[in-house]
Design a protein around this motif. Structure first.
Motif, short mmCIF file in Angstrom:
data_model
loop_
_atom_site.label_atom_id
_atom_site.label_comp_id
_atom_site.label_asym_id
_atom_site.label_seq_id
_atom_site.Cartn_x
_atom_site.Cartn_y
_atom_site.Cartn_z
N MET A 246 0.47 -1.25 0.09
CA MET A 246 0.28 -0.01 -0.20
C MET A 246 0.99 0.67 0.12
SD MET A 246 -3.33 -1.15 -0.17
CE MET A 246 -4.39 0.90 0.98
N GLU A 247 1.89 1.21 0.71
CA GLU A 247 2.86 2.73 0.46
C GLU A 247 3.45 2.78 -0.55
OE1 GLU A 247 6.22 2.83 3.93
OE2 GLU A 247 7.36 2.49 1.74
N PRO A 248 3.00 2.71 -2.22
CA PRO A 248 3.07 3.64 -3.07
C PRO A 248 2.50 4.22 -4.12
CG PRO A 248 4.54 1.00 -3.41
CD PRO A 248 3.72 1.42 -1.83
N LEU A 249 1.06 3.67 -3.11
CA LEU A 249 -0.28 4.03 -3.19
C LEU A 249 -0.51 5.60 -2.25
CD1 LEU A 249 -3.61 4.81 -4.28
CD2 LEU A 249 -3.84 2.21 -2.55
N PHE A 250 -0.26 5.07 -1.33
CA PHE A 250 0.03 6.63 -0.02
C PHE A 250 1.32 7.83 -0.38
CE2 PHE A 250 -2.89 3.62 1.85
CZ PHE A 250 -4.39 4.44 2.46
N GLY A 251 1.68 6.71 -1.01
CA GLY A 251 3.09 8.25 -1.48
C GLY A 251 2.33 8.95 -3.04
N LEU A 252 1.04 8.72 -3.29
CA LEU A 252 0.67 9.31 -4.04
C LEU A 252 -0.73 10.13 -3.36
CD1 LEU A 252 1.13 7.92 -6.98
CD2 LEU A 252 2.71 9.24 -6.59
N ARG B 41 6.46 6.88 7.69
CA ARG B 41 8.07 6.81 8.38
C ARG B 41 8.28 7.46 9.25
NH1 ARG B 41 10.94 3.22 5.26
NH2 ARG B 41 9.39 2.51 3.18
N LEU B 42 7.42 8.70 9.55
CA LEU B 42 7.59 9.51 10.98
C LEU B 42 7.71 8.65 12.31
CD1 LEU B 42 8.85 12.01 12.40
CD2 LEU B 42 6.25 13.04 12.20
N PHE B 43 6.59 7.27 12.35
CA PHE B 43 6.72 6.96 13.41
C PHE B 43 6.89 5.21 13.17
CE2 PHE B 43 3.44 10.97 13.91
CZ PHE B 43 3.62 10.60 15.85
N LEU B 44 6.82 4.73 11.62
CA LEU B 44 7.18 3.48 12.17
C LEU B 44 8.68 2.92 11.59
CD1 LEU B 44 3.06 3.09 10.99
CD2 LEU B 44 3.74 3.09 13.70
N ASP B 45 8.90 3.29 10.76
CA ASP B 45 9.87 3.01 10.33
C ASP B 45 11.28 3.29 11.19
OD1 ASP B 45 12.96 3.48 8.60
OD2 ASP B 45 11.64 3.44 6.91
N PRO B 46 11.96 1.58 11.45
CA PRO B 46 12.71 1.79 12.35
C PRO B 46 14.27 2.71 12.52
CG PRO B 46 12.03 -0.33 11.36
CD PRO B 46 11.60 0.96 10.66
N VAL C 297 2.01 17.51 1.34
CA VAL C 297 3.32 16.15 1.39
C VAL C 297 2.69 14.64 1.42
CG1 VAL C 297 4.68 17.94 2.72
CG2 VAL C 297 3.69 15.93 4.25
N SER C 298 3.59 13.82 0.64
CA SER C 298 3.08 12.83 0.84
C SER C 298 2.66 12.06 2.30
CB SER C 298 4.32 11.75 -0.13
OG SER C 298 4.38 10.50 0.09
N SER C 299 1.92 11.52 2.47
CA SER C 299 1.24 10.53 3.50
C SER C 299 1.97 9.80 3.54
CB SER C 299 -0.09 9.95 3.62
OG SER C 299 -0.11 9.67 2.10
N VAL C 300 3.27 8.93 3.35
CA VAL C 300 4.18 8.40 3.16
C VAL C 300 4.99 8.83 4.45
CG1 VAL C 300 5.91 7.07 2.65
CG2 VAL C 300 3.82 6.67 1.54
N ILE C 301 5.34 10.31 4.54
CA ILE C 301 5.81 10.42 5.43
C ILE C 301 5.42 10.46 6.98
CG2 ILE C 301 7.31 13.21 5.99
CD1 ILE C 301 7.54 13.88 3.15
N SER D 121 10.54 21.03 -1.13
CA SER D 121 8.46 20.92 -0.75
C SER D 121 8.68 19.48 -1.09
CB SER D 121 7.71 21.71 -1.65
OG SER D 121 6.62 21.61 -1.29
N HIS D 122 7.89 19.12 -0.18
CA HIS D 122 8.09 17.68 0.51
C HIS D 122 6.22 17.56 -0.51
CE1 HIS D 122 11.36 17.14 2.54
NE2 HIS D 122 11.31 15.77 2.88
#
Length: 383
Positions: free
Chosen positions: A1-7, A52-57, A45-49, A297-298
């Motif tokens: 799902m990450e590629p989709l939420f990247g947009l 990642r802010l909370f979940l990416d180790p 900005v992309s919701s993936v950010i 700009s993100h």
């Protein structure tokens, strides 16, 4: 799902999952803007950010809490004099044979099958307005490869007419905004717009019976020395101003709350938000330094038109690119992107025994170069 939420931009994502506008205005937008440097562009900005802010180790700054949103206090590090670190770094590199061409501008770049020809010119007293410049002689240099370790628009300017169609599209898609940082000691300004002291009435009444929450409150009362400040403008709560207590940032000052503090206030996005700025309220005599700068700009378009296309221009035409803009505005990404270029040119990755560092490096290598670590350097399929 990450590629989709990247947009999908953050504001659309919050609406999709029926979060209240106040949650975005008060919690999400200021938090992401402060810690990821997204400024006034946070809603777009992309919701993936946010994910990642909370979940990416490798990237997360905080642990998530369903009760308080933030569940941890990250350790802070500050160099007493960072310029000494870079000076020592430069000296060691020169001792190993690296040449630094300071006070030098690139006039043109020409790439062909045999390598790269760069025409440079020595320039003294240079500034953004090109006032009082003293120009020296031109010098032509030849290289097998070039690494453009600069922002995207500067890379495009350096390449000039030699830029390919894809380079113009990918690099030209990166948008920059212009901000101004004011370093000052205006205590009245800070007290007017920010919370400098602990306020017990702001603590949630719903958690009075929660022992862990009460323990956190008592800890906050004893150790309330905020480093970061952020506020939303009343006229447009999606737009923010941020400040920092530079005195609290430096551990060598200890507990000297009775002494004057040095602050830095950042006014964001000149073209779209300067009508909201309160810069004029900072006492002129308290200003130590005023500095203009630009930030990437993100916006979600960055993750549609630049990030997935970097692998198609990196290493092509004897040219490599590195910098945080290639993926995400993080210091760790910037450093890892430099390691990735060196790795692609044959160097060894020096931190392959560190799982967290290797994971970040593998991510950058995969996204920006479309490849994985060499077999002898990885433990799994990618890292």
């Amino acid at each position: 799902m990450e590629p989709l939420f990247g947009l999908i931009p953050v504001d659309v994502m919050l609406s999709m999952f029926r979060f209240s506008p106040g949650f975005g205005d008060v919690i999400v937008y200021p938090l992401v803007a402060l810690f990821m440097g997204t400024g006034q562009q946070t809603p777009y900005v992309s919701s993936v950010i946010l994910e990642r802010l909370f979940l990416d180790p490798s990237m997360k700054l905080f642990d998530y809490s369903p009760d308080s949103f933030l569940a941890s206090i990250p350790p802070m590090r500050a160099f007493p004099k960072l310029s000494d670190v870079y000076a020592e770094w430069k000296t060691r590199l020169e001792d190993s044979g690296v040449t630094f061409a300071l006070e030098t501008q690139v006039l043109s770049v020409e790439r062909n099958k045999s390598g790269v020809t760069i025409l440079t010119q020595n320039v003294k007293n240079s500034n953004t307005l090109h006032e009082g410049e003293i120009l020296g002689d031109n010098l032509e240099m030849h290289f097998d490869e070039i690494i453009l370790a600069c922002d995207a628009d500067t890379a495009l300017k350096i390449l000039g007419k030699d830029a390919t169609f894809l380079e113009r599209k990918v690099l030209g898609n990166v948008k920059y905004l212009y901000d101004v940082s004011i370093t000052h000691s205006d205590q009245e300004y800070m007290e007017k717009y920010y919370q400098l002291k602990f306020q017990e009435d702001l603590f949630s009444s719903k958690r009075k019976e929660d022992p862990k929450a009460q323990q956190s409150k008592e800890f906050a009362k004893r150790n309330f020395k905020p480093l970061y400040f952020i506020r939303s403008y009343p006229a447009d709560k999606r737009k923010i101003e941020m400040s920092f207590d530079l005195t609290n940032y430096q551990p060598q000052f200890g507990d000297k709350s009775d002494k004057p503090h040095v602050y830095q206030t950042i006014f964001l996005d000149k073209d779209d938000s300067s009508y909201l700025w309160t810069e004029s309220e900072i006492r002129p005599e308290s200003i130590i330094l005023k500095k203009w700068w630009k930030q990437q700009s993100h916006r979600w378009q960055h993750y549609g038109g630049t990030v997935p296309w970097m692998m198609w221009i990196n290493g092509k035409n004897h040219t490599y690119y590195c910098g945080a803009w290639t993926i995400l505005n993080m210091h760790e990404i910037a450093i890892a992107s430099g390691f990735a270029v060196a790795y692609q040119m044959g160097a060894e990755y020096p931190f392959k025994d560190n799982d967290e560092a290797r994971r970040m490096f593998a991510l950058v290598l995969g996204v920006s170069h479309g490849t994985r670590m060499r077999g002898e350097d990885r433990k799994g399929f990618f890292a």
